[in-house]
Design a protein around this motif. Structure first.
Motif, PDB file in Angstrom:
ATOM      1  N   ILE A 146     -13.136   8.509   2.698  1.00  0.00           N
ATOM      2  CA  ILE A 146     -12.105   8.221   3.590  1.00  0.00           C
ATOM      3  C   ILE A 146     -11.073   7.317   2.555  1.00  0.00           C
ATOM      4  O   ILE A 146     -11.500   6.277   1.825  1.00  0.00           O
ATOM      5  CB  ILE A 146     -12.479   7.376   4.615  1.00  0.00           C
ATOM      6  CG1 ILE A 146     -13.231   8.237   5.715  1.00  0.00           C
ATOM      7  CG2 ILE A 146     -11.441   6.753   5.257  1.00  0.00           C
ATOM      8  CD1 ILE A 146     -13.909   7.616   6.872  1.00  0.00           C
ATOM      9  N   ASP A 147      -9.768   7.562   2.546  1.00  0.00           N
ATOM     10  CA  ASP A 147      -8.969   6.952   1.892  1.00  0.00           C
ATOM     11  C   ASP A 147      -8.648   5.554   2.598  1.00  0.00           C
ATOM     12  O   ASP A 147      -8.681   5.631   3.665  1.00  0.00           O
ATOM     13  CB  ASP A 147      -7.683   7.808   1.646  1.00  0.00           C
ATOM     14  CG  ASP A 147      -7.723   9.031   1.002  1.00  0.00           C
ATOM     15  OD1 ASP A 147      -8.517   9.239  -0.033  1.00  0.00           O
ATOM     16  OD2 ASP A 147      -7.268  10.055   1.414  1.00  0.00           O
ATOM     17  N   ALA A 148      -8.094   4.709   1.787  1.00  0.00           N
ATOM     18  CA  ALA A 148      -7.488   3.161   2.431  1.00  0.00           C
ATOM     19  C   ALA A 148      -6.597   2.799   1.640  1.00  0.00           C
ATOM     20  O   ALA A 148      -6.393   3.012   0.382  1.00  0.00           O
ATOM     21  CB  ALA A 148      -8.840   2.292   2.569  1.00  0.00           C
ATOM     22  N   ILE A 149      -5.778   1.905   2.391  1.00  0.00           N
ATOM     23  CA  ILE A 149      -4.730   1.127   1.347  1.00  0.00           C
ATOM     24  C   ILE A 149      -4.944  -0.283   1.739  1.00  0.00           C
ATOM     25  O   ILE A 149      -5.292  -0.788   2.946  1.00  0.00           O
ATOM     26  CB  ILE A 149      -3.383   1.679   1.867  1.00  0.00           C
ATOM     27  CG1 ILE A 149      -3.188   1.326   3.143  1.00  0.00           C
ATOM     28  CG2 ILE A 149      -3.035   3.215   1.302  1.00  0.00           C
ATOM     29  CD1 ILE A 149      -1.454   1.375   3.423  1.00  0.00           C
ATOM     30  N   GLU A 150      -4.582  -1.110   0.800  1.00  0.00           N
ATOM     31  CA  GLU A 150      -4.665  -2.516   0.854  1.00  0.00           C
ATOM     32  C   GLU A 150      -3.412  -3.114   0.774  1.00  0.00           C
ATOM     33  O   GLU A 150      -2.649  -2.852   0.011  1.00  0.00           O
ATOM     34  CB  GLU A 150      -5.577  -3.092  -0.102  1.00  0.00           C
ATOM     35  CG  GLU A 150      -6.023  -4.631  -0.017  1.00  0.00           C
ATOM     36  CD  GLU A 150      -5.030  -5.652  -0.669  1.00  0.00           C
ATOM     37  OE1 GLU A 150      -5.113  -6.774  -0.259  1.00  0.00           O
ATOM     38  OE2 GLU A 150      -4.322  -5.038  -1.410  1.00  0.00           O
ATOM     39  N   VAL A 151      -2.991  -3.853   1.600  1.00  0.00           N
ATOM     40  CA  VAL A 151      -1.544  -4.495   1.803  1.00  0.00           C
ATOM     41  C   VAL A 151      -1.425  -5.772   1.565  1.00  0.00           C
ATOM     42  O   VAL A 151      -0.575  -6.602   2.246  1.00  0.00           O
ATOM     43  CB  VAL A 151      -0.996  -4.101   3.302  1.00  0.00           C
ATOM     44  CG1 VAL A 151      -0.642  -2.560   3.214  1.00  0.00           C
ATOM     45  CG2 VAL A 151      -1.635  -4.813   4.495  1.00  0.00           C
ATOM     46  N   GLY A 152      -2.155  -6.387   0.293  1.00  0.00           N
ATOM     47  CA  GLY A 152      -2.214  -7.733   0.161  1.00  0.00           C
ATOM     48  C   GLY A 152      -0.794  -8.046  -0.762  1.00  0.00           C
ATOM     49  O   GLY A 152       0.160  -7.211  -0.558  1.00  0.00           O
ATOM     50  N   VAL A 153      -0.915  -8.966  -1.211  1.00  0.00           N
ATOM     51  CA  VAL A 153       0.470  -9.557  -1.926  1.00  0.00           C
ATOM     52  C   VAL A 153       0.456  -9.194  -3.351  1.00  0.00           C
ATOM     53  O   VAL A 153       1.667  -9.403  -3.983  1.00  0.00           O
ATOM     54  CB  VAL A 153       0.300 -11.221  -1.834  1.00  0.00           C
ATOM     55  CG1 VAL A 153       0.521 -11.633  -0.280  1.00  0.00           C
ATOM     56  CG2 VAL A 153      -0.595 -11.676  -2.827  1.00  0.00           C
ATOM     57  N   GLY A 154      -0.445  -8.498  -3.999  1.00  0.00           N
ATOM     58  CA  GLY A 154      -0.351  -8.205  -5.422  1.00  0.00           C
ATOM     59  C   GLY A 154      -1.063  -7.025  -5.814  1.00  0.00           C
ATOM     60  O   GLY A 154      -1.938  -6.831  -5.076  1.00  0.00           O
TER      61      GLY A 154
END
Length: 160
Positions: free
Chosen positions: A126-134
């Protein structure tokens, strides 16, 4: 492609990289206690005992355009550059503003028809994205909370 990086990517602490970045020979292997581990099979899905945090494995650091992914067919499942017609793939729609990766020990079953999309799984984690600051280093394992889920159809297959 939109942009090809001319510098080596950010790597996770302890990750082993071999080959030249931007070529099909380049690979990254996350390590645990000094030995390479499969980012797909040897890292647990859950990051804590309460099972409300998940481990996220970074395949493509934020701002990177090389299309990197865990290679299912290669022993140990290293992170390598995806190819099309034998050539390394790059994002062509711009520079990603998120870290892209996968949830370990998951799989989109190609024999299961999704009731919403009516398409079958793509056979990948399963694909995922992480929307943190850097940017996070390629091969990093980061605890995350799931904020939502989106079903896509990619080349006729269900892709979460």
């Amino acid at each position: 492609p939109y942009s090809i990086m001319n510098v080596d990517p950010l790597l996770a602490h302890g990750a082993r990289a071999t080959g030249q970045y931007g070529t099909t020979a380049y690979k990254v292997e996350p390590t645990h206690n000094g030995r390479p581990v499969s980012p797909w099979h040897e890292i647990p899905l859950y990051a804590n005992s309460e099972e409300d945090m998940y481990n996220f494995v970074v395949e493509i650091p934020m701002h990177s355009t090389a299309k990197m992914e865990v290679m299912k067919e290669v022993a140990g499942n290293p992170i390598m550059q995806d190819t099309k017609d034998g050539m390394p793939r790059y994002y062509s729609y711009g520079t990603p503003f998120f870290n892209y990766g996968l949830l370990p020990q998951t799989w989109e079953d190609p024999n299961h028809q999704d009731p919403i999309t009516q398409a079958y799984g793509d056979g990948d984690p399963i694909d995922a994205i992480e929307v943190g600051v850097g940017p996070l280093g390629m091969g990093s394992v980061v605890p995350v909370r799931v904020l939502g889920s989106m079903e896509l159809i990619d080349e006729g297959e269900t892709d979460h």
